[in-house]
Design a protein around this motif. Structure first.
Motif, PDB file in Angstrom:
ATOM      1  N   HIS A 196       0.808  -1.221   0.000  1.00 40.61           N
ATOM      2  CA  HIS A 196       0.000   0.000   0.000  1.00 40.61           C
ATOM      3  C   HIS A 196       0.840   1.269   0.000  1.00 40.61           C
ATOM      4  CE1 HIS A 196      -3.668  -2.356   0.755  1.00 40.61           C
ATOM      5  NE2 HIS A 196      -2.935  -3.071   1.580  1.00 40.61           N
ATOM      6  N   VAL A 197       2.103   1.181   0.336  1.00 45.08           N
ATOM      7  CA  VAL A 197       2.986   2.346   0.399  1.00 45.08           C
ATOM      8  C   VAL A 197       4.021   2.214  -0.713  1.00 45.08           C
ATOM      9  CG1 VAL A 197       4.590   3.676   1.819  1.00 45.08           C
ATOM     10  CG2 VAL A 197       2.647   2.525   2.894  1.00 45.08           C
ATOM     11  N   ASP A 198       3.901   3.021  -1.757  1.00 48.95           N
ATOM     12  CA  ASP A 198       4.786   2.916  -2.917  1.00 48.95           C
ATOM     13  C   ASP A 198       6.256   3.020  -2.530  1.00 48.95           C
ATOM     14  OD1 ASP A 198       2.570   2.670  -4.548  1.00 48.95           O
ATOM     15  OD2 ASP A 198       2.568   4.771  -5.197  1.00 48.95           O
ATOM     16  N   TRP A 199       6.547   3.861  -1.552  1.00 51.52           N
ATOM     17  CA  TRP A 199       7.926   4.129  -1.126  1.00 51.52           C
ATOM     18  C   TRP A 199       8.676   2.842  -0.751  1.00 51.52           C
ATOM     19  CZ3 TRP A 199      10.495   8.519  -1.745  1.00 51.52           C
ATOM     20  CH2 TRP A 199      11.628   8.803  -0.985  1.00 51.52           C
ATOM     21  N   LEU A 200       7.923   1.807  -0.365  1.00 52.80           N
ATOM     22  CA  LEU A 200       8.536   0.570   0.130  1.00 52.80           C
ATOM     23  C   LEU A 200       8.991  -0.372  -0.984  1.00 52.80           C
ATOM     24  CD1 LEU A 200       6.042  -0.144   3.047  1.00 52.80           C
ATOM     25  CD2 LEU A 200       8.346   0.815   3.223  1.00 52.80           C
ATOM     26  N   GLY A 201       8.614  -0.109  -2.231  1.00 53.17           N
ATOM     27  CA  GLY A 201       9.116  -0.908  -3.345  1.00 53.17           C
ATOM     28  C   GLY A 201       8.729  -2.376  -3.291  1.00 53.17           C
ATOM     29  N   SER A 258      -1.880  -8.359  -5.669  1.00 51.29           N
ATOM     30  CA  SER A 258      -1.994  -7.918  -7.064  1.00 51.29           C
ATOM     31  C   SER A 258      -1.621  -6.439  -7.215  1.00 51.29           C
ATOM     32  CB  SER A 258      -3.427  -8.136  -7.568  1.00 51.29           C
ATOM     33  OG  SER A 258      -4.350  -7.404  -6.783  1.00 51.29           O
ATOM     34  N   ARG A 259      -1.567  -5.701  -6.118  1.00 58.20           N
ATOM     35  CA  ARG A 259      -1.177  -4.286  -6.170  1.00 58.20           C
ATOM     36  C   ARG A 259       0.288  -4.113  -6.522  1.00 58.20           C
ATOM     37  NH1 ARG A 259      -4.680  -0.780  -2.935  1.00 58.20           N
ATOM     38  NH2 ARG A 259      -2.904   0.638  -2.858  1.00 58.20           N
ATOM     39  N   LYS A 260       1.129  -5.036  -6.094  1.00 55.25           N
ATOM     40  CA  LYS A 260       2.573  -4.908  -6.279  1.00 55.25           C
ATOM     41  C   LYS A 260       3.187  -6.262  -6.619  1.00 55.25           C
ATOM     42  CE  LYS A 260       3.198  -0.505  -5.200  1.00 55.25           C
ATOM     43  NZ  LYS A 260       3.869   0.485  -6.081  1.00 55.25           N
ATOM     44  N   SER A 261       2.709  -6.873  -7.684  1.00 57.75           N
ATOM     45  CA  SER A 261       3.238  -8.186  -8.067  1.00 57.75           C
ATOM     46  C   SER A 261       4.232  -8.028  -9.209  1.00 57.75           C
ATOM     47  CB  SER A 261       2.096  -9.120  -8.475  1.00 57.75           C
ATOM     48  OG  SER A 261       1.314  -8.527  -9.485  1.00 57.75           O
ATOM     49  N   GLY A 262       5.430  -8.515  -9.021  1.00 62.46           N
ATOM     50  CA  GLY A 262       6.468  -8.414 -10.028  1.00 62.46           C
ATOM     51  C   GLY A 262       6.444  -9.599 -10.984  1.00 62.46           C
ATOM     52  N   ASN A 263       7.031  -9.413 -12.148  1.00 59.92           N
ATOM     53  CA  ASN A 263       7.082 -10.441 -13.179  1.00 59.92           C
ATOM     54  C   ASN A 263       8.533 -10.905 -13.324  1.00 59.92           C
ATOM     55  OD1 ASN A 263       6.964 -12.048 -15.455  1.00 59.92           O
ATOM     56  ND2 ASN A 263       5.675 -10.636 -16.621  1.00 59.92           N
ATOM     57  N   LEU A 264       8.867 -12.039 -12.753  1.00 57.48           N
ATOM     58  CA  LEU A 264      10.240 -12.520 -12.767  1.00 57.48           C
ATOM     59  C   LEU A 264      10.769 -12.729 -14.175  1.00 57.48           C
ATOM     60  CD1 LEU A 264      12.789 -13.579 -11.408  1.00 57.48           C
ATOM     61  CD2 LEU A 264      11.644 -15.800 -11.108  1.00 57.48           C
ATOM     62  N   SER A 265       9.912 -13.150 -15.098  1.00 56.24           N
ATOM     63  CA  SER A 265      10.386 -13.442 -16.451  1.00 56.24           C
ATOM     64  C   SER A 265      10.957 -12.210 -17.140  1.00 56.24           C
ATOM     65  CB  SER A 265       9.258 -14.033 -17.295  1.00 56.24           C
ATOM     66  OG  SER A 265       8.228 -13.083 -17.512  1.00 56.24           O
ATOM     67  N   GLN A 266      10.574 -11.015 -16.714  1.00 58.19           N
ATOM     68  CA  GLN A 266      11.124  -9.794 -17.295  1.00 58.19           C
ATOM     69  C   GLN A 266      12.507  -9.454 -16.748  1.00 58.19           C
ATOM     70  OE1 GLN A 266       8.088  -6.768 -16.652  1.00 58.19           O
ATOM     71  NE2 GLN A 266       7.446  -7.019 -18.768  1.00 58.19           N
ATOM     72  N   TRP A 267      12.894 -10.138 -15.695  1.00 61.20           N
ATOM     73  CA  TRP A 267      14.131  -9.755 -15.016  1.00 61.20           C
ATOM     74  C   TRP A 267      15.233 -10.805 -15.105  1.00 61.20           C
ATOM     75  CZ3 TRP A 267      15.171  -5.008 -13.470  1.00 61.20           C
ATOM     76  CH2 TRP A 267      14.116  -4.116 -13.265  1.00 61.20           C
TER      77      TRP A 267
END
Length: 568
Positions: free
Chosen positions: A337-342, A410-419
């Motif tokens: 919920h806090v963007d600053w936290l990455g 789902s708010r902050k889910s990363g896509n490992l395949s892009q990295w």
């Protein structure tokens, strides 16, 4: 400023010590995948026992080649590729590969964390621990209160950084003591980089290039030294955990990375300079910039200042620090919920680091949870209470065996395949052959964008092999990973036949109106009930008899239709 590293975290400290906001119990969002991690193989117990055998750094005797000069790489470095370019092929090789990662992390990110000093003495009582250290002709000391649970003991213990943000009531109720560690006694904030203060810098000099996070970790290691020397009548020497929130979450993570005696590491909302991948933080909208994390406090080593504007030049990233904790217990808690936290970059670090756990046969020893409803920074959250109890029981009390869980918001889910442009090896239990095979070099499909596109929690753990042999160039099978009302998570294993393949395509038709909403590890096309998924650039090459996987989220009821696989 907000959050883990900002002035918001500092201004909250006094109030947070007085009262914590308790997160409300709420229904989980539809479409979030709760992935129960499969049980580890029989090697896990041996690996964990070796990691907790009273050795701070079991690879200290490993010869580490010259680290060379960093080369730019927009993708995450391959944790399985040694400095000499060869890949790890056996579990026994990980000990020395871990040492290579440790040296890279010290040189470029944290600064050196010295080993046990010439003299460490102290006391353990039912109310406190004292630590006295002498080295380099200098002496320093500090202390920490102890709060025991009910019972006669001896007890496992959790070292809690900073006195706030951790659910100490649940820790004690789970049977573990709480050691309240004030890291500022070891390394003070608010000091210039050329005039650092605290017990660590009293020993190693105020101009030491080591940052506060490594200094604080050194203090944790000295507490464990004293517990080991105490005879074990009050606290158990082989059952220590560490936790903390915000800047103290950064500290807890770093302590677990560098001391293999820590059986359970539990960072909370650690933000930039904590769990989140450094490459991702630099591109994630709203996350605290690396330059801010570096300049706000001397948390990171002095050398990191050269990389704040271009972390792609770093030869190491935090997913490899996650791997350094393997196969020991790791429970990462994040706030989406806090963007600053990455937190998006944090999920990528966890998913990529989990590949090391998987390769070591310890896939059920890592958990990640960012699916929380209350966005208050460093609140005590009801969603984390059960997994917290389970992790303490499993790794500290040693009376449980719950599988780890990945639950990514789902708010902050990363896509490992892009990295990543590397694959996870199947490590043998034997010593390596004289000529290990080199790392594959698939062509990346472009560098990551300004922010990795959201993707639900892909399961980073192995899927079962398809039954029977492969009659064509390749075959594919589908399994249901998890399901919920109105949706489910699936995984497809693509396996090569008797010859290697370079590219693959999987096709299937849904039997009952299912719809694919997201895919990772593959490129989807097609419409309606017909689905086509082709390989990413990095996972198209599959060795003879080998396999790769891709995952997806679908709407509707779960199903496992037959799949055709072709290879050009």
């Amino acid at each position: 400023m907000i959050g883990a590293a900002g002035s918001y975290g500092r201004s909250r400290t006094r109030g947070a010590r007085r009262a914590l906001v308790v997160g409300a119990v709420a229904a989980l969002s539809l479409g979030l995948a709760a992935t129960e991690i499969p049980r580890a193989d029989a090697t896990t117990a041996t690996l964990v026992a070796a990691a907790a055998a009273g050795v701070e750094d079991e690879g200290a005797d490993c010869p580490v080649p010259d680290l060379g000069s960093p080369a730019s790489n927009s993708r995450l470095p391959d944790p399985f590729e040694k400095i000499n370019g060869q890949r790890v092929t056996s579990k026994s090789e990980w000990r020395c590969r871990r040492e290579e990662i440790k040296k890279l992390a010290e040189r470029y990110v944290y600064g050196e964390k010295p080993g046990k000093p010439a003299s460490v003495t102290g006391t353990v009582s039912r109310t406190g621990i004292t630590v006295n250290v002498s080295a380099n002709g200098r002496s320093a000391g500090f202390s920490a209160p102890v709060d025991l649970p009910s019972g006669s003991g001896p007890f496992p213990a959790v070292i809690v950084y900073g006195g706030f943000g951790a659910d100490t009531a649940t820790i004690k109720a789970s049977g573990a003591a709480v050691i309240s560690y004030d890291p500022f006694t070891v390394g003070k904030e608010g000091t210039a980089r050329n005039n650092k203060q605290g017990a660590f810098y009293g020993i190693y000099g105020s101009s030491s290039s080591t940052g506060l996070l490594a200094a604080w970790a050194w203090g944790v290691s000295r507490i464990i030294d004293v517990i080991e020397q105490s005879g074990g009548s009050i606290l158990k020497a082989d059952a220590t955990g560490v936790t903390g929130c915000s800047r103290y979450g950064k500290g807890a993570f770093t302590a677990g990375v560098f001391d293999q005696r820590i059986a359970l590491t539990m960072p909370i909302e650690s933000g930039s300079a904590g769990v989140p991948i450094l490459r991702g933080v630099a591109q994630e909208s709203g996350a605290q910039p690396l330059s801010s994390a570096y300049s706000e406090q001397p948390w990171l080593g002095d050398a990191f200042g050269s990389f704040t504007g271009n972390p792609s030049r770093l030869p190491v990233d935090t997913h490899e620090m996650v791997g350094m904790i393997a196969p020991r217990g790791l429970f990462i808690m994040e706030n989406p919920h806090v963007d600053w936290l990455g937190a998006q970059s944090g999920s990528v670090a966890a998913l990529a680091g989990a590949e090391v756990y998987k390769a070591l046969g310890a896939g059920d020893n890592i958990s990640y949870w960012s699916d929380v409803q209350d966005g208050t920074h460093c609140a005590t959250r009801s969603e984390w209470r059960t997994p917290l109890q389970q992790n303490i029981q499993k790794f500290l009390v040693k009376s449980g065996n719950a599988a780890g869980v990945f639950r990514i918001s789902s708010r902050k889910s990363g896509n490992l395949s892009q990295w990543r442009d590397w694959t996870t090896p199947v490590l043998t239990d034997n010593s390596p052959s004289p000529s290990p095979s080199p790392s594959p070099s698939p062509s990346p499909s472009g560098s990551p964008g300004t922010s990795p596109s959201p993707s639900p929690s892909p399961s980073p753990f192995p899927s079962p092999s398809p039954s029977g042999g492969v009659t064509g160039a390749c075959s594919a099978t589908m399994r249901v990973v998890n399901s919920w009302s109105g949706g489910w998570q699936g995984e497809v294993t693509v396996r090569a036949g008797t010859s290697p393949i370079n590219g693959w395509t999987a096709n299937w038709t849904w039997p009952g109106g299912q719809t694919v909403t997201q895919v990772w590890g593959g490129v989807r096309s097609g419409s309606g009930s017909a689905v086509t998924v082709r390989n990413e650039a990095w996972n198209g090459s599959v060795a003879a008899g080998g396999s790769t996987t891709f995952g997806f989220i679908a709407g509707g009821s779960s199903a496992t239709p037959a799949i055709t696989c072709t290879s050009p």
